[in-house]
Motif scaffolding. Structure first.
Motif, PDB file in Angstrom:
ATOM      1  N   THR A  56       0.839  -1.209   0.000  1.00 27.11           N
ATOM      2  CA  THR A  56       0.000   0.000   0.000  1.00 27.11           C
ATOM      3  C   THR A  56       0.868   1.251   0.000  1.00 27.11           C
ATOM      4  O   THR A  56       0.562   2.237  -0.684  1.00 27.11           O
ATOM      5  CB  THR A  56      -0.971  -0.025   1.200  1.00 27.11           C
ATOM      6  OG1 THR A  56      -1.874  -1.116   1.007  1.00 27.11           O
ATOM      7  CG2 THR A  56      -1.762   1.269   1.330  1.00 27.11           C
ATOM      8  N   ASP A 174      -5.500  -1.534  -5.266  1.00 25.06           N
ATOM      9  CA  ASP A 174      -5.090  -2.095  -3.977  1.00 25.06           C
ATOM     10  C   ASP A 174      -6.203  -3.023  -3.487  1.00 25.06           C
ATOM     11  O   ASP A 174      -7.241  -2.573  -3.011  1.00 25.06           O
ATOM     12  CB  ASP A 174      -4.817  -0.952  -2.978  1.00 25.06           C
ATOM     13  CG  ASP A 174      -3.978  -1.405  -1.784  1.00 25.06           C
ATOM     14  OD1 ASP A 174      -3.802  -2.629  -1.612  1.00 25.06           O
ATOM     15  OD2 ASP A 174      -3.503  -0.531  -1.030  1.00 25.06           O
ATOM     16  N   GLU A 175      -5.989  -4.288  -3.645  1.00 28.20           N
ATOM     17  CA  GLU A 175      -6.927  -5.342  -3.244  1.00 28.20           C
ATOM     18  C   GLU A 175      -8.304  -5.175  -3.897  1.00 28.20           C
ATOM     19  O   GLU A 175      -9.318  -5.042  -3.210  1.00 28.20           O
ATOM     20  CB  GLU A 175      -7.015  -5.422  -1.721  1.00 28.20           C
ATOM     21  CG  GLU A 175      -5.624  -5.619  -1.114  1.00 28.20           C
ATOM     22  CD  GLU A 175      -5.652  -6.052   0.335  1.00 28.20           C
ATOM     23  OE1 GLU A 175      -6.670  -6.588   0.781  1.00 28.20           O
ATOM     24  OE2 GLU A 175      -4.629  -5.846   1.014  1.00 28.20           O
TER      25      GLU A 175
HETATM   26 MG   LIG Z   1      -2.088  -2.818   2.095  1.00 32.40          MG
END
Ligand SMILES: [Mg+2]
Ligand SMILES: Nc1ncnc2c1ncn2[C@@H]1O[C@H](COP(=O)(O)OP(=O)(O)OP(=O)(O)O)[C@@H](O)[C@H]1O
Length: 272
Positions: A56, A174-175
């Motif tokens: 991240t 991100d995810e």
């Molecule tokens: Mg993360």
């Protein structure tokens, strides 16, 4: 995202080059520690690694949310720095790991339209982009809903539609499948797989990484551990173990066509 009007620009895939990037949090935690990684234009790269690896933190450097304390990030020939941020934020779109931080308009449709509206596009074109982005993520039926009342997976879809509608050169996700049901995950992999843009996809879902991204990078402790064809990294048991990665129970890589055996060497890996 700021409320700012700018001239719309055509989207293209762009190369992303991260060189010796380091970031230390104020409490002394290491976010990134000399990370070097090159993502060629148009590549879909899975960014893998355990919790706390720095994924991240890296994503936040790619659209200028964080600035390099040491090292640099370049998008094609444009260095990310204060002067280039207005352009970088058009060219690189980041899907936050938490959708609650990304959704803020009264309805999903208005939220998805927010980015394109910033670029002074013809209202009809904005409507088209909103409809097509919502449809791509299977969220057309959410258009009139209030974002903060959606389920986790629905929020994920709405936030993703918002960045797709901007049609950037680089997508940093991100995810993206956190909270998505299996059908939604497959639909998303198919959609993203058709786009020409450069994609950096952070995920703990190794089967999604394998389906979508021909190349993967593993980071740990803020440093690059390995980069190469996803299938080769995921067949390296020792590498997976060292980086707290594990294939889903019952997942058989050796059933995939053309997959090397678990003991295969890694000839396709490249230096970054
Ligand atoms: Mg993360
Ligand atoms: N705001 C913060 N303040 C202090 N340390 C932080 C902060 N955010 C992250 N860190 C630390 O920086 C390191 C990298 O965190 P980061 O969030 O980038 O990891 P990640 O790979 O995204 O992990 P995850 O898979 O859990 O999302 C970790 O050690 C983390 O504890």
């Amino acid at each position: 995202m700021t409320r700012r009007h700018a001239t719309p620009r055509p989207s293209n895939a762009a190369e992303v080059e991260i060189t010796d990037l380091s970031f230390l949090y104020p409490d002394g935690s290491i976010g990134l520690d000399g990370l070097t990684l090159r993502v060629p234009a148009g590549e879909r790269l899975a960014l893998l690694g355990p919790n706390g690896a720095g994924k991240t933190t890296l994503a936040q450097h790619l659209n200028g949310l964080k600035t390099a304390q040491r090292g640099s990030v370049r998008v094609d020939d444009m260095l990310i720095e204060t002067a280039t941020l207005p352009i970088i934020r058009q060219r690189v779109q980041l899907l936050f790991s938490s959708s609650d931080e990304q959704l803020f308009m009264p309805t999903v449709a208005e939220d998805v339209a927010f980015g394109p509206n910033n670029f002074d596009l013809d209202p009809e074109l904005v409507d088209e982009r909103v409809a097509s982005a919502l449809s791509a993520v299977g969220a057309s039926d959410l258009a009139g809903r209030v974002p903060h009342r959606l389920s986790t997976g629905e929020k994920r879809r709405a936030a993703l539609a918002g960045i797709l509608a901007i049609q950037p050169d680089v997508l940093v996700l991100d995810e993206p499948v956190a909270g998505l049901d299996p059908a939604g995950k497959r639909q998303l992999a198919q959609y993203l797989g058709q786009l020409g843009q450069t994609q950096i996809v952070i995920t703990h879902d190794l089967s999604f990484a394998l389906e979508l991204c021909p190349t993967a990078a593993i980071i740990n402790n803020g440093r690059l551990q390995a980069i190469g064809p996803t299938v080769e990294l995921l067949t390296d048991q020792e590498l997976l173990r060292q980086n707290s990665l594990d294939l889903p129970f019952g997942f058989r890589l050796d059933r995939l066509d053309g997959t090397p055996s678990a003991s295969a060497k890694r000839p396709g890996r490249r230096k970054s």
